[in-house]
Design a protein around this motif. Sequence first.
Motif, PDB file in Angstrom:
ATOM      1  N   GLN A   1      54.337  35.456  55.343  1.00  0.00           N
ATOM      2  CA  GLN A   1      54.436  36.033  54.011  1.00  0.00           C
ATOM      3  C   GLN A   1      55.911  36.293  53.718  1.00  0.00           C
ATOM      4  OE1 GLN A   1      52.791  40.330  55.743  1.00  0.00           O
ATOM      5  NE2 GLN A   1      52.221  39.666  53.726  1.00  0.00           N
ATOM      6  N   ARG A   2      56.256  36.220  52.461  1.00  0.00           N
ATOM      7  CA  ARG A   2      57.650  36.292  52.052  1.00  0.00           C
ATOM      8  C   ARG A   2      57.849  37.420  51.045  1.00  0.00           C
ATOM      9  NH1 ARG A   2      59.945  31.219  53.341  1.00  0.00           N
ATOM     10  NH2 ARG A   2      58.397  29.649  53.874  1.00  0.00           N
ATOM     11  N   ARG A   3      59.132  37.738  50.870  1.00  0.00           N
ATOM     12  CA  ARG A   3      59.503  38.689  49.824  1.00  0.00           C
ATOM     13  C   ARG A   3      60.929  38.366  49.378  1.00  0.00           C
ATOM     14  NH1 ARG A   3      60.453  44.376  53.172  1.00  0.00           N
ATOM     15  NH2 ARG A   3      62.123  43.611  54.544  1.00  0.00           N
ATOM     16  N   SER A   4      61.242  38.698  48.183  1.00  0.00           N
ATOM     17  CA  SER A   4      62.574  38.478  47.631  1.00  0.00           C
ATOM     18  C   SER A   4      63.328  39.798  47.590  1.00  0.00           C
ATOM     19  CB  SER A   4      62.473  37.873  46.229  1.00  0.00           C
ATOM     20  OG  SER A   4      61.745  38.744  45.374  1.00  0.00           O
ATOM     21  N   PHE A   5      64.639  39.709  47.428  1.00  0.00           N
ATOM     22  CA  PHE A   5      65.443  40.925  47.362  1.00  0.00           C
ATOM     23  C   PHE A   5      66.595  40.698  46.397  1.00  0.00           C
ATOM     24  CE2 PHE A   5      66.602  38.443  51.057  1.00  0.00           C
ATOM     25  CZ  PHE A   5      67.947  38.219  50.853  1.00  0.00           C
ATOM     26  N   VAL A   6      67.118  41.784  45.897  1.00  0.00           N
ATOM     27  CA  VAL A   6      68.224  41.728  44.951  1.00  0.00           C
ATOM     28  C   VAL A   6      69.261  42.755  45.374  1.00  0.00           C
ATOM     29  CG1 VAL A   6      66.844  40.897  43.007  1.00  0.00           C
ATOM     30  CG2 VAL A   6      67.058  43.368  43.421  1.00  0.00           C
ATOM     31  N   CYS A   7      70.482  42.553  44.928  1.00  0.00           N
ATOM     32  CA  CYS A   7      71.569  43.494  45.186  1.00  0.00           C
ATOM     33  C   CYS A   7      71.655  44.455  44.000  1.00  0.00           C
ATOM     34  CB  CYS A   7      72.885  42.740  45.374  1.00  0.00           C
ATOM     35  SG  CYS A   7      74.310  43.793  45.729  1.00  0.00           S
ATOM     36  N   VAL A   8      71.623  45.753  44.295  1.00  0.00           N
ATOM     37  CA  VAL A   8      71.657  46.757  43.229  1.00  0.00           C
ATOM     38  C   VAL A   8      72.822  47.704  43.467  1.00  0.00           C
ATOM     39  CG1 VAL A   8      69.181  46.610  42.826  1.00  0.00           C
ATOM     40  CG2 VAL A   8      70.074  48.283  44.464  1.00  0.00           C
ATOM     41  N   GLU A   9      73.248  48.329  42.400  1.00  0.00           N
ATOM     42  CA  GLU A   9      74.368  49.263  42.449  1.00  0.00           C
ATOM     43  C   GLU A   9      73.999  50.485  41.617  1.00  0.00           C
ATOM     44  OE1 GLU A   9      79.138  48.695  42.166  1.00  0.00           O
ATOM     45  OE2 GLU A   9      77.977  47.983  40.475  1.00  0.00           O
ATOM     46  N   GLU A  10      74.359  51.633  42.138  1.00  0.00           N
ATOM     47  CA  GLU A  10      74.056  52.884  41.444  1.00  0.00           C
ATOM     48  C   GLU A  10      75.293  53.361  40.693  1.00  0.00           C
ATOM     49  OE1 GLU A  10      72.468  57.418  42.483  1.00  0.00           O
ATOM     50  OE2 GLU A  10      72.404  55.819  44.004  1.00  0.00           O
ATOM     51  N   THR A  11      75.142  53.575  39.416  1.00  0.00           N
ATOM     52  CA  THR A  11      76.270  54.024  38.610  1.00  0.00           C
ATOM     53  C   THR A  11      76.510  55.519  38.818  1.00  0.00           C
ATOM     54  OG1 THR A  11      74.920  54.595  36.670  1.00  0.00           O
ATOM     55  CG2 THR A  11      75.632  52.293  36.891  1.00  0.00           C
ATOM     56  N   ILE A  12      77.605  56.010  38.244  1.00  0.00           N
ATOM     57  CA  ILE A  12      77.925  57.440  38.390  1.00  0.00           C
ATOM     58  C   ILE A  12      76.893  58.305  37.686  1.00  0.00           C
ATOM     59  CG2 ILE A  12      80.380  57.044  38.696  1.00  0.00           C
ATOM     60  CD1 ILE A  12      80.806  57.645  35.766  1.00  0.00           C
ATOM     61  N   HIS A  13      76.089  57.706  36.820  1.00  0.00           N
ATOM     62  CA  HIS A  13      75.038  58.455  36.110  1.00  0.00           C
ATOM     63  C   HIS A  13      73.693  58.318  36.796  1.00  0.00           C
ATOM     64  CE1 HIS A  13      77.974  58.967  32.939  1.00  0.00           C
ATOM     65  NE2 HIS A  13      78.122  57.642  32.842  1.00  0.00           N
ATOM     66  N   GLY A  14      73.655  57.680  38.004  1.00  0.00           N
ATOM     67  CA  GLY A  14      72.404  57.546  38.731  1.00  0.00           C
ATOM     68  C   GLY A  14      71.558  56.373  38.298  1.00  0.00           C
ATOM     69  N   GLU A  15      72.077  55.521  37.460  1.00  0.00           N
ATOM     70  CA  GLU A  15      71.309  54.368  36.983  1.00  0.00           C
ATOM     71  C   GLU A  15      71.436  53.214  37.985  1.00  0.00           C
ATOM     72  OE1 GLU A  15      70.987  51.528  32.979  1.00  0.00           O
ATOM     73  OE2 GLU A  15      72.647  52.972  33.221  1.00  0.00           O
ATOM     74  N   ILE A  16      70.306  52.566  38.300  1.00  0.00           N
ATOM     75  CA  ILE A  16      70.266  51.454  39.245  1.00  0.00           C
ATOM     76  C   ILE A  16      70.375  50.145  38.473  1.00  0.00           C
ATOM     77  CG2 ILE A  16      69.006  50.333  41.102  1.00  0.00           C
ATOM     78  CD1 ILE A  16      69.919  53.130  41.774  1.00  0.00           C
ATOM     79  N   LEU A  17      71.408  49.365  38.777  1.00  0.00           N
ATOM     80  CA  LEU A  17      71.625  48.098  38.094  1.00  0.00           C
ATOM     81  C   LEU A  17      71.685  46.964  39.113  1.00  0.00           C
ATOM     82  CD1 LEU A  17      74.470  49.127  35.602  1.00  0.00           C
ATOM     83  CD2 LEU A  17      72.003  49.000  35.149  1.00  0.00           C
ATOM     84  N   GLN A  18      71.148  45.810  38.728  1.00  0.00           N
ATOM     85  CA  GLN A  18      71.257  44.637  39.581  1.00  0.00           C
ATOM     86  C   GLN A  18      72.641  44.009  39.379  1.00  0.00           C
ATOM     87  OE1 GLN A  18      68.047  41.842  39.223  1.00  0.00           O
ATOM     88  NE2 GLN A  18      69.166  40.193  40.257  1.00  0.00           N
ATOM     89  N   VAL A  19      73.313  43.689  40.522  1.00  0.00           N
ATOM     90  CA  VAL A  19      74.664  43.133  40.471  1.00  0.00           C
ATOM     91  C   VAL A  19      74.718  41.846  41.288  1.00  0.00           C
ATOM     92  CG1 VAL A  19      75.749  45.369  40.099  1.00  0.00           C
ATOM     93  CG2 VAL A  19      75.353  44.563  42.441  1.00  0.00           C
ATOM     94  N   GLU A  20      75.913  41.245  41.337  1.00  0.00           N
ATOM     95  CA  GLU A  20      76.071  39.991  42.072  1.00  0.00           C
ATOM     96  C   GLU A  20      75.824  40.212  43.561  1.00  0.00           C
ATOM     97  OE1 GLU A  20      78.286  41.425  40.239  1.00  0.00           O
ATOM     98  OE2 GLU A  20      79.092  40.109  38.680  1.00  0.00           O
ATOM     99  N   GLU A  21      75.275  39.164  44.233  1.00  0.00           N
ATOM    100  CA  GLU A  21      74.890  39.303  45.640  1.00  0.00           C
ATOM    101  C   GLU A  21      76.080  39.530  46.545  1.00  0.00           C
ATOM    102  OE1 GLU A  21      72.394  36.325  47.181  1.00  0.00           O
ATOM    103  OE2 GLU A  21      70.649  36.876  45.966  1.00  0.00           O
ATOM    104  N   TRP A  22      77.251  39.007  46.194  1.00  0.00           N
ATOM    105  CA  TRP A  22      78.382  39.139  47.111  1.00  0.00           C
ATOM    106  C   TRP A  22      78.774  40.589  47.339  1.00  0.00           C
ATOM    107  CZ3 TRP A  22      82.679  41.650  45.433  1.00  0.00           C
ATOM    108  CH2 TRP A  22      82.937  41.680  44.063  1.00  0.00           C
ATOM    109  N   LYS A  23      78.422  41.466  46.400  1.00  0.00           N
ATOM    110  CA  LYS A  23      78.759  42.874  46.566  1.00  0.00           C
ATOM    111  C   LYS A  23      77.974  43.514  47.711  1.00  0.00           C
ATOM    112  CE  LYS A  23      80.294  43.869  41.837  1.00  0.00           C
ATOM    113  NZ  LYS A  23      80.148  44.781  40.690  1.00  0.00           N
ATOM    114  N   CYS A  24      76.861  42.908  48.111  1.00  0.00           N
ATOM    115  CA  CYS A  24      76.029  43.456  49.185  1.00  0.00           C
ATOM    116  C   CYS A  24      76.253  42.752  50.516  1.00  0.00           C
ATOM    117  CB  CYS A  24      74.547  43.357  48.815  1.00  0.00           C
ATOM    118  SG  CYS A  24      74.012  44.518  47.540  1.00  0.00           S
ATOM    119  N   MET A  25      77.272  41.881  50.600  1.00  0.00           N
ATOM    120  CA  MET A  25      77.444  41.099  51.809  1.00  0.00           C
ATOM    121  C   MET A  25      77.786  41.950  53.025  1.00  0.00           C
ATOM    122  SD  MET A  25      76.622  38.143  50.955  1.00  0.00           S
ATOM    123  CE  MET A  25      77.055  37.311  52.466  1.00  0.00           C
TER     124      MET A  25
END
Length: 569
Positions: free
Chosen positions: A441-465
């Motif tokens: 079984q498989r699953r996908s994943f994304v790179c996310v970043e939390e802003t200074i206001h606590g908001e979760i945003l998806q960002v480029e994968e290289w930031k999570c390397m």
Amino acid sequence: MTSSRAPGLAWEITWLAFAICTHLQTRAEQSQGAYFLPEFALSPQGSFLEDTTGEQFLTYRFDDQTSRITRSDEDKEGGWDAWGAWSDCSRTCGGGASYSLRRCLNGRNCEGRNIRYKTCSNNDCPSDVGDFRAQQCSAYNDVKYQGHFYEWLPVYNDPSAPCALKCQALGKNLIVELAPKVLDGTRCNIESLDMCISGICQAVGCDRQLGSNAKEDNCGICAGDGSTCRLVRGQAKAHVSPEKREETVIAVPHGSRSVRITVKGPAHLVIESKTLQGDKGEHSFNAPGTFIIENTTVEFQKPTDREILKIQGPLGADFIIKTRYTAPKDSVVQFFFYQPISHQWRQTEFFPCTVTCGGGYQLNSAECVDVRLKRVVPDHYCHYYPENKKPKPKLKECNMDPCPSSDGFKEIMPYDHFQPLPRWEHNPWTACSVSCGGGIQRRSFVCVEETIHGEILQVEEWKCMYAPKPKVIQTCNLFDCPKWVAMEWSQCTVTCGQGLRYRVVLCIDHRGQHVGGCNPQLKLHIKEECIVPIPCYKPREKNPVEAKLPWLKQAQEMEETRTISEEPT
């Protein structure tokens, strides 16, 4: 008065011998067209004199003081002048030697050597340049030996005198020492880089440095640790069949070293070569000898009942080793070689900074590179080699200058000081690919970043390397699938002669429970004939005796009659 003239007389005699040697050397070069630097190219401007103890010491005149270098403290304490400039190299290619001199300021009371050497011109010679020792032998071709002219060939690997110029007359058993020592820079033997300097064999490492102990590892890397290649060894049995005349045994890739292939039996070894440019060729061997295949030296041996291929390498192409059958008998092929790891990780440059001011971070990554083709390839090529360890990404701060006050962020600190760094977030696992017997079984994943206001945003994968990647695949439903299980057979339905017996067959899962899901086509039979070895005294019926009602009824009630899609009761 006689003693005062002795050094000057010796000096004049030495330079007279120097001039004679120069004349003979020039004659030899003009007659043969061979070019190499003469031996006196490494002889200092002076002469060797015998002292009262019989030891040799070097005297010289050095008038050009502008080429002297600064004296070290050690030289000053030992009474030495500074070392002079390095001489010209004894060779223009292939590895030579150069010397430097210093003089004793206290007469003859200094301890240590007044001459030192180093290697030079370590670049390989062009292919059309002959062997250095052979050039020195051929220089004597126009000089009579015992009243005759000979064409002289070099004698290699003489353990008793590796630095003497021993040559053999072409076509004859005559071996003569034509000079007590070869020119500086001549190899002591063929198998190593050790070179002769002033008639003495000096150790030279694979780094081409004099006195170095550096050795090549099995991968051909100087002073390497063997991590750039892997040992491949084993054996394969070549089976003969009427449908095939030859069989592929193993592929030995480009760049492999220390190759040894042995076939025991009647089969013949065949090499199919394939270059990186796509050119193909087939090579078979009729007699023992040394052959050149794709700029690679191949030694073929044929002792009794076997054939052997030896290739020192590195291979100049991919070699596919095949066996060709000549008799209806199996053969065994043994192989041994060091295969280069042709795909390796390479760290990338740092990615752009996350911010333009106020303090941010930047990362780098690793990419898989085909060493042979020198280009980036997908990562799974590097995962093929267990020796390859993907380097961890590096993280560093950047753009630390404060932002302009007009931006409203006068005291911005580095990004990761007050909020989390980007991270991986994964989605739920998919359903298992099979219901039993082991699936994935498989699953996908994304790179996310939390802003200074606590908001979760998806960002480029290289930031999570920099962060460890979550698993994207896993096994599931590893338990065994349901299978048919048969109970014990009943007693035979007759007491004599031929009858029938029955058994119950159920679909059982891995927990031992009666379920559905078994393949009906694989169901075991529930009825078979049986014979009781007791003679019957009355005529037997033509047809087998049918089972009595209790047995038949019990089997029909317990027998699994449901299909795969039905739910178990």
